[in-house]
Design a protein around this motif. Sequence first.
Motif, PDB file in Angstrom:
ATOM      1  N   PHE A   1       0.851  -1.191   0.000  1.00 24.96           N
ATOM      2  CA  PHE A   1       0.000   0.000   0.000  1.00 24.96           C
ATOM      3  C   PHE A   1       0.883   1.236   0.000  1.00 24.96           C
ATOM      4  O   PHE A   1       1.831   1.330   0.777  1.00 24.96           O
ATOM      5  CB  PHE A   1      -0.904   0.010   1.231  1.00 24.96           C
TER       6      PHE A   1
ATOM      7  N   GLN B   1      -5.372   7.041   8.683  1.00 24.73           N
ATOM      8  CA  GLN B   1      -5.763   6.834   7.281  1.00 24.73           C
ATOM      9  C   GLN B   1      -5.354   5.444   6.792  1.00 24.73           C
ATOM     10  O   GLN B   1      -6.122   4.761   6.112  1.00 24.73           O
ATOM     11  CB  GLN B   1      -5.120   7.890   6.383  1.00 24.73           C
TER      12      GLN B   1
ATOM     13  N   LYS C   1      -7.807   2.245   5.693  1.00 21.54           N
ATOM     14  CA  LYS C   1      -7.678   1.579   4.389  1.00 21.54           C
ATOM     15  C   LYS C   1      -7.754   0.061   4.535  1.00 21.54           C
ATOM     16  O   LYS C   1      -8.325  -0.630   3.698  1.00 21.54           O
ATOM     17  CB  LYS C   1      -6.361   1.997   3.724  1.00 21.54           C
TER      18      LYS C   1
END
Length: 134
Positions: A8, A63, A67
């Motif tokens: 990611f 954040q 995700k």
Amino acid sequence: MTRTPQFFNLLADKEQSYCMSIAVRAGDFVFIGGLTAIDNLGNEIHADDAALQMKRIYEILGQILHKFGGTPQSIVSETIYYSVDDDTFNETLFPHRQAFFGDVGPSVAGMRVVSFTSPAIRVETTAIAYIPEA
């Protein structure tokens, strides 16, 4: 169930230039590393304010957790690297950690360092989250 790591990136171009991913899921664990205070374009921010850097790091960490379907309570281990003195860490940085995790936090290690790769950085964190795959 995913058997290969999932990578990611928040800022793919910048991360690729450093040959890294900001987070990697491996099974039920998410490894998060190298978080510093950056804006949405990857520019370092709050060079003269370690407390605001710490606050921004936890915003970014939130954040990343979101995700992957996690929360602050998904973090099982954290390492904090800081270049400020211990009193500054305890008095101005630690409250942001407490606000992020609440009453129960993960295992943690703190390490005071001499410097970072940029003179603007005062704080950097890594973390491991346990987020079972659906």
